[in-house]
Design a protein around this motif. Sequence first.
Motif, mmCIF file in Angstrom:
data_model
loop_
_atom_site.group_PDB
_atom_site.id
_atom_site.type_symbol
_atom_site.label_atom_id
_atom_site.label_comp_id
_atom_site.label_asym_id
_atom_site.label_seq_id
_atom_site.Cartn_x
_atom_site.Cartn_y
_atom_site.Cartn_z
ATOM 1 N N GLU A 1 153.527 81.973 140.913
ATOM 2 C CA GLU A 1 153.552 81.650 142.336
ATOM 3 C C GLU A 1 154.967 81.198 142.689
ATOM 4 N N PRO A 2 155.308 81.096 143.965
ATOM 5 C CA PRO A 2 156.654 80.653 144.316
ATOM 6 C C PRO A 2 156.969 79.265 143.749
ATOM 7 N N LEU A 3 158.191 79.086 143.301
ATOM 8 C CA LEU A 3 158.712 77.788 142.894
ATOM 9 C C LEU A 3 159.493 77.259 144.091
ATOM 10 N N VAL A 4 158.991 76.192 144.710
ATOM 11 C CA VAL A 4 159.581 75.665 145.942
ATOM 12 C C VAL A 4 160.221 74.318 145.646
ATOM 13 N N MET A 5 161.464 74.161 146.127
ATOM 14 C CA MET A 5 162.170 72.900 145.907
ATOM 15 C C MET A 5 162.954 72.500 147.156
ATOM 16 N N PHE B 1 161.754 80.265 145.184
ATOM 17 C CA PHE B 1 162.035 81.324 144.220
ATOM 18 C C PHE B 1 160.752 82.106 143.994
ATOM 19 N N ALA B 2 160.787 83.397 144.216
ATOM 20 C CA ALA B 2 159.632 84.248 143.917
ATOM 21 C C ALA B 2 159.435 84.278 142.404
ATOM 22 N N PRO B 3 158.216 84.580 141.942
ATOM 23 C CA PRO B 3 157.986 84.674 140.496
ATOM 24 C C PRO B 3 159.002 85.613 139.835
ATOM 25 N N GLY B 4 159.566 85.149 138.718
ATOM 26 C CA GLY B 4 160.521 85.964 137.967
ATOM 27 C C GLY B 4 161.944 85.926 138.484
ATOM 28 N N THR B 5 162.236 85.142 139.531
ATOM 29 C CA THR B 5 163.603 85.092 140.054
ATOM 30 C C THR B 5 164.285 83.798 139.630
ATOM 31 N N GLU B 6 165.599 83.756 139.823
ATOM 32 C CA GLU B 6 166.405 82.612 139.422
ATOM 33 C C GLU B 6 167.623 82.505 140.320
ATOM 34 N N THR B 7 168.402 81.440 140.122
ATOM 35 C CA THR B 7 169.623 81.299 140.906
ATOM 36 C C THR B 7 170.601 82.415 140.589
ATOM 37 N N GLY B 8 170.632 82.867 139.350
ATOM 38 C CA GLY B 8 171.512 83.971 138.982
ATOM 39 C C GLY B 8 172.930 83.563 138.637
ATOM 40 N N VAL C 1 161.665 74.091 159.164
ATOM 41 C CA VAL C 1 161.987 75.340 158.469
ATOM 42 C C VAL C 1 160.749 76.226 158.408
ATOM 43 N N GLY C 2 159.631 75.735 158.947
ATOM 44 C CA GLY C 2 158.369 76.465 158.905
ATOM 45 C C GLY C 2 157.563 76.065 157.686
ATOM 46 N N LYS C 3 156.515 76.797 157.439
ATOM 47 C CA LYS C 3 155.637 76.505 156.312
ATOM 48 C C LYS C 3 156.331 76.840 154.999
ATOM 49 N N MET C 4 156.028 76.050 153.981
ATOM 50 C CA MET C 4 156.651 76.269 152.672
ATOM 51 C C MET C 4 156.381 77.680 152.157
ATOM 52 N N GLY C 5 155.222 78.224 152.456
ATOM 53 C CA GLY C 5 154.889 79.578 152.027
ATOM 54 C C GLY C 5 155.680 80.652 152.744
ATOM 55 N N GLU C 6 156.433 80.266 153.779
ATOM 56 C CA GLU C 6 157.236 81.222 154.543
ATOM 57 C C GLU C 6 158.738 81.059 154.297
ATOM 58 N N LEU C 7 159.129 80.240 153.321
ATOM 59 C CA LEU C 7 160.554 80.053 153.028
ATOM 60 C C LEU C 7 161.239 81.355 152.636
ATOM 61 N N SER C 8 160.491 82.297 152.070
ATOM 62 C CA SER C 8 161.087 83.569 151.662
ATOM 63 C C SER C 8 161.621 84.352 152.857
ATOM 64 N N GLU C 9 161.242 83.966 154.077
ATOM 65 C CA GLU C 9 161.753 84.634 155.277
ATOM 66 C C GLU C 9 163.160 84.175 155.649
ATOM 67 N N HIS C 10 163.652 83.120 154.991
ATOM 68 C CA HIS C 10 165.013 82.623 155.209
ATOM 69 C C HIS C 10 165.959 83.306 154.217
ATOM 70 N N THR C 11 167.201 83.505 154.618
ATOM 71 C CA THR C 11 168.243 83.999 153.725
ATOM 72 C C THR C 11 169.524 83.246 154.028
ATOM 73 N N GLY D 1 165.374 83.167 150.481
ATOM 74 C CA GLY D 1 164.469 82.036 150.366
ATOM 75 C C GLY D 1 165.126 80.683 150.458
ATOM 76 N N LYS D 2 166.391 80.607 150.928
ATOM 77 C CA LYS D 2 167.104 79.321 150.995
ATOM 78 C C LYS D 2 167.594 79.057 152.402
ATOM 79 N N VAL D 3 167.451 77.795 152.833
ATOM 80 C CA VAL D 3 167.934 77.394 154.154
ATOM 81 C C VAL D 3 168.467 75.961 154.076
ATOM 82 N N PHE D 4 169.676 75.740 154.601
ATOM 83 C CA PHE D 4 170.260 74.403 154.718
ATOM 84 C C PHE D 4 169.870 73.820 156.074
ATOM 85 N N ILE D 5 169.632 72.499 156.126
ATOM 86 C CA ILE D 5 169.247 71.891 157.407
ATOM 87 C C ILE D 5 170.105 70.692 157.800
ATOM 88 N N GLY D 6 171.050 70.282 156.969
ATOM 89 C CA GLY D 6 171.869 69.113 157.273
ATOM 90 C C GLY D 6 172.596 69.226 158.603
#
Length: 149
Positions: free
Chosen positions: A118-122, A59-66, A18-28, A39-44
Motif C-alpha cells: 500500500e502507499p507509504l505516506v509520510m 510512495f507507491a508500492p515498490g517506489t523510492e526516493t531514488g 493537500v487533500g486526502k492522504m490517499g490522493e497525495l499521488s495526484e501531487h508532483t 506524490g510530493k507537495v511542500f506547504i511551508g
Amino acid sequence: MKTAEKISEGTNYTTVSVGKMGELSEHTLVLGPGIEIPGKVFIGGALQATGAEISFQSFAPGTETGFLHTHKTHEELYVFVSGHGEFQVDGEIFTVSEGDTVRVAPNGKRAVRNTGNEPLVMICIQYKAHTFNESDAKDGEILNGKVTW
C-alpha cells in the motif's frame, strides 16, 4: 497537477489542505526541467511558515526516493502516517511504518523506500538544526478564560 489549497487565513493563522492522504499521488513536485517527484507537495510557503518547511509525500508500492541527499544546515523529521518501508541513513537500513518518526541531522545521507503493498505516506518537517533549546520547550502559555465554540 494538484496543489496545496489555502482554506482560510487571519492575522495569526493560515490553513492549507493537500487533500486526502490517499490522493497525495495526484501531487508532483517539480524541481527543474526533467526532475519531478511524484506524490510530493511542500506547504511551508502556502502556510506562510517562518520557522520550518513541511511536505507530504506518498510512495507507491515498490517506489523510492531514488537518490541520497543531505542538507547544509537543516535537520529533518520524517513522520510516517501509513504503510511500510525502509529508511536508510549513512548506509544503515531500518524498517519504518505507521506511527514511526525518524530524525536526521543535516549531514545524514538519507533515502526512503516503500516495501509494502500500500502507499507509504509520510510528513517531513525541515528546520534549521540546533535552534531549539530547553527554554523553548517552556515557551507556551496557558491563558485564562473559557474556550467558546
